[in-house]
Design a protein around this motif. Structure first.
Motif, mmCIF file in Angstrom:
data_model
loop_
_atom_site.group_PDB
_atom_site.id
_atom_site.type_symbol
_atom_site.label_atom_id
_atom_site.label_comp_id
_atom_site.label_asym_id
_atom_site.label_seq_id
_atom_site.Cartn_x
_atom_site.Cartn_y
_atom_site.Cartn_z
ATOM 1 N N GLU A 123 0.811 -1.216 0.000
ATOM 2 C CA GLU A 123 0.000 0.000 0.000
ATOM 3 C C GLU A 123 0.845 1.267 0.000
ATOM 4 O OE1 GLU A 123 -3.189 -0.187 -0.494
ATOM 5 O OE2 GLU A 123 -2.997 -2.375 -0.490
ATOM 6 N N HIS A 124 2.103 1.141 -0.441
ATOM 7 C CA HIS A 124 2.951 2.328 -0.499
ATOM 8 C C HIS A 124 2.298 3.359 -1.414
ATOM 9 C CE1 HIS A 124 6.408 4.941 -1.129
ATOM 10 N NE2 HIS A 124 7.076 4.277 -0.210
ATOM 11 N N PRO A 125 2.109 4.585 -0.941
ATOM 12 C CA PRO A 125 1.324 5.562 -1.714
ATOM 13 C C PRO A 125 1.887 5.896 -3.091
ATOM 14 C CG PRO A 125 2.423 6.582 0.182
ATOM 15 C CD PRO A 125 2.540 5.111 0.354
ATOM 16 N N GLN A 126 3.193 5.845 -3.256
ATOM 17 C CA GLN A 126 3.770 6.177 -4.565
ATOM 18 C C GLN A 126 4.291 4.959 -5.331
ATOM 19 O OE1 GLN A 126 5.287 7.932 -1.727
ATOM 20 N NE2 GLN A 126 3.738 9.544 -1.874
ATOM 21 N N LEU A 127 4.598 3.873 -4.656
ATOM 22 C CA LEU A 127 5.284 2.757 -5.302
ATOM 23 C C LEU A 127 4.432 1.499 -5.441
ATOM 24 C CD1 LEU A 127 8.706 3.093 -3.427
ATOM 25 C CD2 LEU A 127 8.189 3.888 -5.747
ATOM 26 N N LYS A 128 3.169 1.545 -5.040
ATOM 27 C CA LYS A 128 2.394 0.302 -4.997
ATOM 28 C C LYS A 128 2.204 -0.344 -6.377
ATOM 29 C CE LYS A 128 -2.085 2.734 -4.720
ATOM 30 N NZ LYS A 128 -3.283 2.909 -3.847
ATOM 31 N N GLY A 129 2.191 0.450 -7.428
ATOM 32 C CA GLY A 129 2.093 -0.127 -8.765
ATOM 33 C C GLY A 129 3.300 -0.972 -9.109
ATOM 34 N N GLN A 130 4.475 -0.457 -8.804
ATOM 35 C CA GLN A 130 5.703 -1.210 -9.061
ATOM 36 C C GLN A 130 5.820 -2.395 -8.121
ATOM 37 O OE1 GLN A 130 8.461 2.056 -8.660
ATOM 38 N NE2 GLN A 130 8.512 2.429 -10.865
ATOM 39 N N VAL A 131 5.369 -2.232 -6.890
ATOM 40 C CA VAL A 131 5.381 -3.352 -5.940
ATOM 41 C C VAL A 131 4.485 -4.476 -6.453
ATOM 42 C CG1 VAL A 131 4.743 -4.079 -3.616
ATOM 43 C CG2 VAL A 131 5.953 -1.919 -3.945
ATOM 44 N N TYR B 28 13.618 -6.131 -7.316
ATOM 45 C CA TYR B 28 13.476 -6.128 -5.851
ATOM 46 C C TYR B 28 14.438 -5.125 -5.220
ATOM 47 C CZ TYR B 28 14.748 -7.756 -1.150
ATOM 48 O OH TYR B 28 15.081 -7.830 0.190
ATOM 49 N N LEU B 29 15.686 -5.139 -5.669
ATOM 50 C CA LEU B 29 16.688 -4.255 -5.087
ATOM 51 C C LEU B 29 16.420 -2.791 -5.440
ATOM 52 C CD1 LEU B 29 19.747 -6.556 -5.700
ATOM 53 C CD2 LEU B 29 18.747 -5.991 -3.478
ATOM 54 N N TRP B 30 15.941 -2.541 -6.668
ATOM 55 C CA TRP B 30 15.607 -1.166 -7.039
ATOM 56 C C TRP B 30 14.453 -0.641 -6.185
ATOM 57 C CZ3 TRP B 30 17.627 2.956 -8.645
ATOM 58 C CH2 TRP B 30 18.705 2.933 -9.555
ATOM 59 N N LEU B 31 13.493 -1.493 -5.889
ATOM 60 C CA LEU B 31 12.394 -1.033 -5.035
ATOM 61 C C LEU B 31 12.855 -0.798 -3.596
ATOM 62 C CD1 LEU B 31 9.133 -2.845 -6.148
ATOM 63 C CD2 LEU B 31 9.740 -0.431 -6.331
ATOM 64 N N ARG B 32 13.784 -1.600 -3.122
ATOM 65 C CA ARG B 32 14.335 -1.330 -1.795
ATOM 66 C C ARG B 32 14.995 0.048 -1.766
ATOM 67 N NH1 ARG B 32 17.269 -6.133 1.457
ATOM 68 N NH2 ARG B 32 17.469 -4.327 2.862
ATOM 69 N N MET B 33 15.718 0.368 -2.827
ATOM 70 C CA MET B 33 16.351 1.685 -2.899
ATOM 71 C C MET B 33 15.307 2.784 -3.006
ATOM 72 S SD MET B 33 19.805 1.104 -5.214
ATOM 73 C CE MET B 33 19.124 0.103 -6.540
ATOM 74 N N ALA B 34 14.244 2.535 -3.780
ATOM 75 C CA ALA B 34 13.204 3.549 -3.977
ATOM 76 C C ALA B 34 12.448 3.832 -2.682
ATOM 77 C CB ALA B 34 12.237 3.085 -5.069
ATOM 78 N N VAL B 35 12.174 2.798 -1.905
ATOM 79 C CA VAL B 35 11.481 2.992 -0.626
ATOM 80 C C VAL B 35 12.290 3.909 0.279
ATOM 81 C CG1 VAL B 35 10.794 1.817 1.504
ATOM 82 C CG2 VAL B 35 10.155 0.849 -0.706
ATOM 83 N N VAL B 36 13.595 3.679 0.338
ATOM 84 C CA VAL B 36 14.462 4.533 1.158
ATOM 85 C C VAL B 36 14.480 5.957 0.613
ATOM 86 C CG1 VAL B 36 16.839 4.926 1.907
ATOM 87 C CG2 VAL B 36 15.894 2.617 1.926
ATOM 88 N N ALA B 37 14.603 6.090 -0.719
ATOM 89 C CA ALA B 37 14.660 7.424 -1.324
ATOM 90 C C ALA B 37 13.375 8.210 -1.044
ATOM 91 C CB ALA B 37 14.894 7.301 -2.824
ATOM 92 N N LYS B 38 12.219 7.548 -1.152
ATOM 93 C CA LYS B 38 10.944 8.217 -0.861
ATOM 94 C C LYS B 38 10.899 8.692 0.599
ATOM 95 C CE LYS B 38 8.294 7.988 -4.614
ATOM 96 N NZ LYS B 38 7.720 9.207 -5.244
ATOM 97 N N ALA B 39 11.348 7.845 1.497
ATOM 98 C CA ALA B 39 11.334 8.213 2.918
ATOM 99 C C ALA B 39 12.255 9.386 3.198
ATOM 100 C CB ALA B 39 11.728 7.006 3.762
ATOM 101 N N LYS B 40 13.417 9.399 2.564
ATOM 102 C CA LYS B 40 14.369 10.496 2.776
ATOM 103 C C LYS B 40 13.805 11.811 2.245
ATOM 104 C CE LYS B 40 17.771 8.243 4.722
ATOM 105 N NZ LYS B 40 18.298 8.576 6.054
#
Length: 597
Positions: A478-486, A532-544
């Motif tokens: 349910e990530h607000p910006q990344l759920k489509g890619q997830v 998978y690894l790109w999404l891990r990076m994206a989750v961190v980038a969104k949070a930052k």
């Protein structure tokens, strides 16, 4: 030659923010790996690679190694750079303190290896093979062998090799002809010829310790009859120093397409004195310790050459003026716009960037597993070992295939100038081309992944990784910006298991189905792993960014590159899926004679 700059910001992003390696260090008891220590290693390692190794890259390629009457001379400056490397204590960074090492985490050693390989691939081969030899002796050698050889190898005064391939056999080690005859004193007389031996002979160290596969006179046929031996160039004397010359010599060096400053040797063993490592006829198991280390290092060479190529290409794309942007002039004060304004140049640069940064994340993810596998928690170590077994062929093959693509694109960005020697891009292309071939061709890696690691474990090793991906997708659904890619990653992760089941069923009817599907299966696996690894990076980038990060442009760049990966590169999985399921019929229908028609 492109000017190499270590990508320290990206390294720290992965190190601290994505994988939280400091927490891993605390969990495994690596108390010496403090943030200040890690920062110093990164900074000083970068200086050494940028200022000492990178300037030797082109000159080393042009001069190459020289062979004369069995003596190999490395290019000018190589020996002096190695002396600086040893003096700086870099060789023993992650080695066991019991034998003179610093005992720092293995991940730090891999970070240094990335910088070394990006700055000078050929030079990096010398310490790289030594580290592999150290790992094999540490895992399987007797305490006496460890004291005799590991201390010198750790210090760097001695270097190491692995000697597998022979003129008549490469991958099929079961038919090697090198023989080991037992001697009265417990040693063995080793006789035979090995080829393609990296760093088999050179002038950079006092001694060279060869790890040699050979067969005893009564050995069983095939790979069950292979033993592993330590065969030093100079036999250790009573004080443990290099003493009498052994019966091993370099017959010649190869004249190669690339990595010309790395000595690739034909090694002749003429009743050379050798010492058994581990049990008789169990040598292949011992050698795999070294080979797996080398395969991770080889996979990283795809990243290393790709990084150097990208740095050259992006600099050139910002400087080279050609035509106007389709949407109108972007540099009206100049006769033309920089080529970076053109969509196709950006496609190439973003492809390079997405693969490089994804492969770096895969390298660090694997490095973290290496740390855990050597840690005190037995259960977590076993889990990490299983994940490493699964990921090693993906690292080796996917990273070298995509690294080759990246390096080729860097040359393409330069246009005709990329084909000209003085720019250095063609050297990177030549150096990179060997990586998909040695340490087990990528076709062999694919067979290892699908046949041995996945189907051979009844899917256990695959499930160990897909379960991690599944849990990540559940947590971010349910990530607000990344759920489509997830959601797309979750779909591919499920499809991965379904594809595996179908291939397993087909293989039960016809074993050729494994060989027919394996390369496409490995590439499919690599693309999903990087997603998978790109999404891990994206989750961190969104949070930052949400937290108001000072260096917001860095994180915004991560998100754009992640979008590019999902939109432009991840769809390649569909083609690999279709090819993997196409079956073996079209591959096997022609007779051998028909290929010549």
């Amino acid at each position: 030659m492109p000017e190499y700059k270590a990508p320290l910001r990206d390294m720290r992003f992965l190190f601290d923010e994505v994988f939280d390696l400091p927490a891993t260090y605390a969990a495994i008891g690596a108390s010496d790996a403090t943030p200040d220590m890690v920062s110093a290693i990164l900074e000083e390692g970068a200086k050494f690679c940028e200022q000492v190794l990178a300037p030797l890259n082109r000159s080393g390629d042009e001069e190459g190694c020289q062979w004369h009457d069995g003596v190999v001379t490395t290019p000018k400056g190589f020996k002096e750079a190695f002396a600086q490397y040893i003096e700086g204590g870099w060789n023993g960074l992650a080695a066991d303190p019991a034998y003179g090492g610093q005992g720092l985490p293995h991940s730090l050693g891999l970070v240094l290896a990335e910088m070394v390989g990006s700055a000078n691939t050929s030079w990096g081969m010398y310490p790289g093979l030594t580290h592999g030899a150290m790992s094999a002796i540490h895992a399987h050698g007797s305490e006496e062998q460890k004291q005799t050889y590991l201390t010198k190898l750790t210090e760097g005064r001695w270097t190491g090799t692995m000697c597998l391939t022979e003129p008549h056999c490469g991958t099929d080690l079961g038919i090697i002809k090198t023989r080991a005859v037992p001697q009265a004193d417990g040693s063995y007389a080793i006789s035979g010829t090995k080829i393609f031996i990296s760093a088999g002979e050179h002038d950079m160290s006092q001694n060279i310790v060869h790890l040699v596969l050979a067969k005893l006179p009564d050995a069983p046929a095939g790979t069950k009859g292979i033993s592993l031996f330590i065969v030093p160039k100079f036999l250790p004397d009573a004080a443990g120093e290099a003493g009498q010359r052994n019966g091993v010599s370099c017959g010649s060096i190869e004249h190669k397409m690339g990595i010309k400053a790395s000595a690739t040797c034909v090694m002749n063993f003429d009743a050379a004195i050798g010492y058994l490592i581990g049990e008789a006829n169990k040598g292949l198991n011992c050698m795999f310790t070294m080979m797996n280390h080398a395969r991770l290092g080889t996979g990283m060479q795809g990243l290393c050459n790709g990084e150097a190529s990208y740095q050259g290409a992006v600099r050139y794309a910002n400087e080279r003026l050609q035509m106007r942007a389709l949407t109108g002039p972007k540099a009206p004060d100049k006769p033309a716009d920089p080529i970076i304004v053109h969509p196709d140049v950006r496609r190439m640069l973003l492809t390079m960037k997405a693969f490089n940064e994804g492969n770096r994340a895969l390298t660090y993810f694997t490095a973290q597993l290496l740390d855990v596998a050597h840690g005190p928690d037995a259960e977590r170590a076993a889990e990490a070992e299983n994940l490493l077994a699964f990921l090693t062929p993906i690292c080796k093959a996917f990273m070298t295939e995509t690294g080759l693509e990246v390096t080729s694109l860097g040359m393409q960005v330069f246009g005709g100038h990329g084909y000209i020697r003085e720019w250095g891009m063609e050297q990177l292309m030549r150096d990179c081309r060997i990586a998909p071939i040695y340490e087990g061709t990528n076709g062999i890696q694919a067979l290892d992944l699908l046949g041995r690691k996945v189907l051979g474990s009844q899917g256990k090793l695959l499930r160990g990784f897909t379960k991690i991906v599944h849990k990540f997708c559940q947590a971010q659904a349910e990530h607000p910006q990344l759920k489509g890619q997830v959601a797309e990653l979750a779909r591919l992760n499920q499809q991965w298991g379904e594809l595996t089941q179908r291939l397993g069923m087909a293989a039960m009817k016809n074993p050729d189905e494994v060989g027919a599907a394996s390369v496409d299966y490995l590439m499919y696996s690599g693309y999903v792993t990087l997603a998978y690894l790109w999404l891990r990076m994206a989750v961190v980038a969104k949070a930052k960014l949400a937290a108001g990060a000072v260096d917001a442009p860095y994180y915004e760049t991560k998100l754009v590159t992640c979008d590019f990966y999902f939109q432009r590169l991840l769809p390649r999985t569909a083609a690999h899926l279709a090819a993997a399921e196409a079956g073996s019929d079209s591959l096997m229908k022609l007779s051998a004679e028909q290929f010549a028609l």
